[in-house]
Motif scaffolding. Sequence first.
Motif, PDB file in Angstrom:
ATOM      1  N   ALA A   9       0.334  -1.050   0.244  1.00 11.42           N
ATOM      2  CA  ALA A   9      -0.033  -0.284   0.078  1.00 11.42           C
ATOM      3  C   ALA A   9       0.925   0.955   0.150  1.00 11.42           C
ATOM      4  N   LEU A  10       1.840   1.366   0.378  1.00 13.35           N
ATOM      5  CA  LEU A  10       3.015   2.516   0.251  1.00 13.35           C
ATOM      6  C   LEU A  10       4.044   2.379   0.044  1.00 13.35           C
ATOM      7  N   ILE A  11       3.942   2.116  -1.551  1.00 14.90           N
ATOM      8  CA  ILE A  11       4.906   1.430  -1.932  1.00 14.90           C
ATOM      9  C   ILE A  11       5.352   3.233  -3.137  1.00 14.90           C
ATOM     10  N   GLY A  12       6.403   3.167  -3.546  1.00 16.12           N
ATOM     11  CA  GLY A  12       6.730   4.208  -4.868  1.00 16.12           C
ATOM     12  C   GLY A  12       6.838   6.134  -4.201  1.00 16.12           C
ATOM     13  N   GLY A  13       7.209   6.293  -2.607  1.00 15.73           N
ATOM     14  CA  GLY A  13       7.718   6.737  -2.538  1.00 15.73           C
ATOM     15  C   GLY A  13       6.035   8.481  -1.488  1.00 15.73           C
ATOM     16  N   LYS A  15       3.169   9.711  -0.288  1.00 18.69           N
ATOM     17  CA  LYS A  15       3.261  10.174   1.254  1.00 18.69           C
ATOM     18  C   LYS A  15       1.473   9.605   2.648  1.00 18.69           C
ATOM     19  N   PHE A  16       0.421   8.722   0.953  1.00 17.77           N
ATOM     20  CA  PHE A  16      -0.777   8.501   1.632  1.00 17.77           C
ATOM     21  C   PHE A  16      -1.007   7.471   0.517  1.00 17.77           C
ATOM     22  N   CYS A  17      -1.955   6.323   0.858  1.00 19.07           N
ATOM     23  CA  CYS A  17      -1.898   4.965  -0.082  1.00 19.07           C
ATOM     24  C   CYS A  17      -2.231   5.344  -1.382  1.00 19.07           C
ATOM     25  N   ASP A  18      -2.689   6.794  -1.656  1.00 17.09           N
ATOM     26  CA  ASP A  18      -2.604   6.048  -2.946  1.00 17.09           C
ATOM     27  C   ASP A  18      -2.097   7.618  -3.829  1.00 17.09           C
ATOM     28  N   GLY A  19      -1.216   9.069  -3.361  1.00 14.54           N
ATOM     29  CA  GLY A  19      -0.599   9.686  -3.783  1.00 14.54           C
ATOM     30  C   GLY A  19      -0.308  10.525  -1.835  1.00 14.54           C
ATOM     31  N   ASP A  20      -0.433  11.746  -2.481  1.00 20.29           N
ATOM     32  CA  ASP A  20      -0.248  12.765  -1.821  1.00 20.29           C
ATOM     33  C   ASP A  20      -1.362  13.559  -0.505  1.00 20.29           C
ATOM     34  N   GLU A  21      -2.607  12.350  -0.879  1.00 22.99           N
ATOM     35  CA  GLU A  21      -4.386  13.130   0.195  1.00 22.99           C
ATOM     36  C   GLU A  21      -4.667  11.789   0.200  1.00 22.99           C
ATOM     37  N   THR A  22      -5.383  11.553   1.677  1.00 18.17           N
ATOM     38  CA  THR A  22      -5.777  11.072   1.906  1.00 18.17           C
ATOM     39  C   THR A  22      -6.908  10.421   1.435  1.00 18.17           C
ATOM     40  N   ASN A  23      -7.548   9.498   1.636  1.00 14.64           N
ATOM     41  CA  ASN A  23      -8.539   8.169   0.767  1.00 14.64           C
ATOM     42  C   ASN A  23      -9.259   7.375   1.283  1.00 14.64           C
ATOM     43  N   MET A  24     -10.138   6.433   1.135  1.00 16.72           N
ATOM     44  CA  MET A  24     -10.624   5.504   1.960  1.00 16.72           C
ATOM     45  C   MET A  24     -10.000   4.581   2.409  1.00 16.72           C
ATOM     46  N   ASP A  26      -6.940   5.392   2.892  1.00 20.69           N
ATOM     47  CA  ASP A  26      -5.997   5.597   4.464  1.00 20.69           C
ATOM     48  C   ASP A  26      -7.162   5.313   5.762  1.00 20.69           C
ATOM     49  N   ILE A  27      -8.091   6.218   5.507  1.00 16.64           N
ATOM     50  CA  ILE A  27      -9.293   5.795   7.235  1.00 16.64           C
ATOM     51  C   ILE A  27      -9.581   4.920   6.823  1.00 16.64           C
ATOM     52  N   VAL A  56       5.405   2.234   6.963  1.00 17.75           N
ATOM     53  CA  VAL A  56       4.414   2.682   7.053  1.00 17.75           C
ATOM     54  C   VAL A  56       4.351   3.717   8.705  1.00 17.75           C
ATOM     55  N   SER A  57       6.133   3.321   9.318  1.00 17.92           N
ATOM     56  CA  SER A  57       5.641   4.466  10.601  1.00 17.92           C
ATOM     57  C   SER A  57       5.891   6.327   9.869  1.00 17.92           C
TER      58      SER A  57
END
Length: 96
Positions: A9-13, A15-24, A26-27, A56-57
């Motif tokens: 889920a957290l690959i490719g550098g 910030k969040f699971c799908d890029g630079d903004e939170t989504n479902m 992450d929730i 993850v940290s």
Amino acid sequence: MLEAMEEHALIGGKKFCDGDETNMVDIAFCMVAHWLGVIEDASGLKVFEPYKFPRVSSWIQNFKSVPVIKDNLPDTDKIVAYLKRRKEMLLTSKSN
């Protein structure tokens, strides 16, 4: 679950699971970000080792710093105190 987050889920550098903004997603992982630490504090058991899961940290820190998340997470100290009281009540009732 931590390994799956770290590896998939957290690959490719990101910030969040799908890029630079939170989504479902992450929730959905909010349990890891907040509740895992609460449970560790209340139980006295260490489950999460940040050095084993550096992505993850980093995600936890990023997630908990989002203003709408930060402003709406339950108070950790109050929850830990409640869980410790509840644990004592359960232990006391079992010994009677």
